[in-house]
Design a protein around this motif. Structure first.
Motif, PDB file in Angstrom:
ATOM      1  N   SER A  79      30.282  46.382  40.910  1.00  0.00           N
ATOM      2  CA  SER A  79      31.547  45.792  40.479  1.00  0.00           C
ATOM      3  C   SER A  79      31.720  44.417  41.104  1.00  0.00           C
ATOM      4  O   SER A  79      31.646  44.250  42.332  1.00  0.00           O
ATOM      5  CB  SER A  79      32.715  46.701  40.879  1.00  0.00           C
ATOM      6  N   GLU A  80      31.967  43.452  40.271  1.00  0.00           N
ATOM      7  CA  GLU A  80      32.201  42.091  40.747  1.00  0.00           C
ATOM      8  C   GLU A  80      33.638  41.912  41.241  1.00  0.00           C
ATOM      9  O   GLU A  80      33.886  41.235  42.242  1.00  0.00           O
ATOM     10  CB  GLU A  80      31.917  41.116  39.605  1.00  0.00           C
ATOM     11  N   LEU A  81      34.588  42.537  40.558  1.00  0.00           N
ATOM     12  CA  LEU A  81      35.998  42.312  40.849  1.00  0.00           C
ATOM     13  C   LEU A  81      36.475  42.999  42.117  1.00  0.00           C
ATOM     14  O   LEU A  81      37.560  42.685  42.619  1.00  0.00           O
ATOM     15  CB  LEU A  81      36.851  42.778  39.660  1.00  0.00           C
ATOM     16  N   VAL A  82      35.698  43.952  42.642  1.00  0.00           N
ATOM     17  CA  VAL A  82      36.084  44.635  43.869  1.00  0.00           C
ATOM     18  C   VAL A  82      35.613  43.867  45.112  1.00  0.00           C
ATOM     19  O   VAL A  82      35.903  44.262  46.240  1.00  0.00           O
ATOM     20  CB  VAL A  82      35.514  46.082  43.881  1.00  0.00           C
ATOM     21  N   GLY A 120      38.092  47.131  40.329  1.00  0.00           N
ATOM     22  CA  GLY A 120      38.777  46.069  41.074  1.00  0.00           C
ATOM     23  C   GLY A 120      40.231  46.412  41.350  1.00  0.00           C
ATOM     24  O   GLY A 120      40.737  46.178  42.457  1.00  0.00           O
ATOM     25  N   CYS A 178      41.877  46.987  45.106  1.00  0.00           N
ATOM     26  CA  CYS A 178      43.035  46.244  45.624  1.00  0.00           C
ATOM     27  C   CYS A 178      44.140  47.194  46.076  1.00  0.00           C
ATOM     28  O   CYS A 178      44.758  47.006  47.132  1.00  0.00           O
ATOM     29  CB  CYS A 178      43.559  45.291  44.554  1.00  0.00           C
ATOM     30  N   GLY A 207      40.703  38.824  42.187  1.00  0.00           N
ATOM     31  CA  GLY A 207      40.190  39.640  41.102  1.00  0.00           C
ATOM     32  C   GLY A 207      40.597  39.117  39.733  1.00  0.00           C
ATOM     33  O   GLY A 207      39.778  39.081  38.800  1.00  0.00           O
ATOM     34  N   ALA A 245      38.244  37.845  36.681  1.00  0.00           N
ATOM     35  CA  ALA A 245      38.344  38.482  35.362  1.00  0.00           C
ATOM     36  C   ALA A 245      38.607  37.451  34.269  1.00  0.00           C
ATOM     37  O   ALA A 245      37.978  37.483  33.193  1.00  0.00           O
ATOM     38  CB  ALA A 245      39.458  39.530  35.385  1.00  0.00           C
ATOM     39  N   ASP A 295      34.545  47.550  35.464  1.00  0.00           N
ATOM     40  CA  ASP A 295      34.646  46.604  36.587  1.00  0.00           C
ATOM     41  C   ASP A 295      36.113  46.304  36.901  1.00  0.00           C
ATOM     42  O   ASP A 295      36.521  46.260  38.074  1.00  0.00           O
ATOM     43  CB  ASP A 295      33.905  45.320  36.224  1.00  0.00           C
ATOM     44  N   GLN A 296      36.916  46.127  35.867  1.00  0.00           N
ATOM     45  CA  GLN A 296      38.338  45.834  36.093  1.00  0.00           C
ATOM     46  C   GLN A 296      39.066  47.033  36.716  1.00  0.00           C
ATOM     47  O   GLN A 296      39.919  46.866  37.590  1.00  0.00           O
ATOM     48  CB  GLN A 296      38.992  45.446  34.768  1.00  0.00           C
ATOM     49  N   SER A 320      31.021  47.646  45.275  1.00  0.00           N
ATOM     50  CA  SER A 320      30.620  46.254  45.039  1.00  0.00           C
ATOM     51  C   SER A 320      29.162  46.133  44.632  1.00  0.00           C
ATOM     52  O   SER A 320      28.716  45.050  44.236  1.00  0.00           O
ATOM     53  CB  SER A 320      30.871  45.413  46.297  1.00  0.00           C
TER      54      SER A 320
END
Length: 359
Positions: free
Chosen positions: A78-81, A50, A54, A23, A27, A46-47, A75
């Protein structure tokens, strides 16, 4: 209170660490190397997603399916998850039935398609990104299913081993106790039908009954000890113990003759199987053909195998056809041999076995 083992704590810590690193890498990449034209609030959201994804991985063993479903849903925007979602999907593939994994895998593909619609990459074709997501999810699910089936195989092998051990205990107890109890029955029957026998005969029969009872208990302890102990820790009966076995039968009034023609000393497993065949056959002869003459033949060598035959002369009488003989057939099959039994044309009853003798 946590029920994780030390190994599970280590694995969960490593998984959590990898998801966090993945992640953070995404980021940092978004901020430095491939800036996104999207609004700042979406990147902040998104952060947050994520980070929560986690952290939720610590509960993946307790609620694998709900957690995987929630992270896959996140997801979709969200990209970071994404890293946490793949870990959760892998956990489901390992711990749950394949049909549940298939449903979540399909949900992951829908989430990947939705993400491309909501947040398309300006410099990368959508089809390429979807293909990349399919490959990653397929690899994760395939790895998890491989572990799942391996664990099922291990459990199945353990259950089979337990079942085989129980069957071995049942066979050993049947053979040993059946032989001893049949001796007790013979002597007790003599006392019952001859209450006017001389005192010394009654005393002798009572002594045999007492000794046979004691020996039956001793044999039972040895059988259970052998089955609990590692192979080879305790001696088991073999070909060399046939003389003592037949002598016990003679003391019970049986007419038994042994013909032995061996060319060498058979292996322990082979000798033990032959001994049990003779023991069970004598027990059956005592029960179903009392007073019949019995002939035991043990013949063979490494070049042509070991033949064991037990024949009684009781015309028209059966020497048993129940669990005992079925168990002997299984014993012979286990070592790669065969066993037959039944009446002969001359009215005799014969148990005949052939066992392979490794060179």
């Amino acid at each position: 209170m946590s029920t994780r083992t030390r190994r599970q704590w280590i694995v969960d810590s490593v998984v959590f660490g990898l998801a966090v690193v993945f992640g953070l890498w995404l980021a940092v990449g978004r901020m430095r190397w491939w800036p996104s034209p999207e609004p700042a609030w979406l990147l902040d959201l998104d952060q947050v997603a994520g980070a929560l994804g986690c952290a939720a991985l610590w509960f993946r063993r307790r609620w694998p399916v709900p957690l995987a479903a929630a992270l896959i849903a996140l997801s979709s925007f969200s990209e970071l998850v994404g890293g946490a979602a793949m870990v959760a999907l892998f956990t489901v593939a390992v711990l749950r039935p394949p049909r549940v994994t298939a449903l979540l895998f399909a949900g992951g593909l829908v989430a990947a398609f939705t993400y491309q619609e909501l947040r398309p990459e300006p410099d990368a074709p959508a089809s390429l990104m979807l293909l990349f997501g399919l490959v990653v999810q397929g690899a994760v699910v395939g790895w998890g299913l491989a572990i799942h089936h391996r664990r099922k195989l291990v459990v199945s092998l353990r259950e089979r081993a337990v079942r085989a051990t129980r069957e071995e205990i049942a066979r050993e107890m049947h053979d040993v106790l059946g032989h001893r109890l049949s001796l007790l029955s013979v002597h007790a029957g003599a006392l019952e039908f001859r209450p006017d026998a001389p005192a010394d005969e009654i005393a002798r029969a009572a002594k045999v009954i007492r000794e046979s009872s004691h020996q039956a208990l001793q044999d039972l302890r040895e059988v259970l000890g052998v089955l609990r102990a590692p192979v080879g820790d305790r001696p088991q009966p073999g070909i060399g113990d046939l003389d003592a076995l037949l002598e016990e039968s003679r003391q019970a009034g049986m007419r038994v003759e042994l013909r032995r023609h061996l060319r060498g000393e058979p292996p322990d497993t082979l000798g033990r199987t032959a001994y049990r065949i003779v023991q069970e056959s004598l027990t059956n002869a005592r029960k179903h053909a009392p007073g019949a003459a019995v002939e035991v033949t043990v013949d063979g060598g490494p070049e042509n195998g070991l033949t064991v035959e037990v024949t009684n002369s009781a015309a028209g009488r059966s020497s048993g056809s129940g669990q005992g003989l079925a168990g002997l057939t299984e014993r012979a099959a286990i070592v790669g041999g065969r066993l037959t039994y039944g009446p002969e044309a001359a009215g005799e009853w014969r148990v005949s076995a052939w066992l392979p003798w490794p060179p």
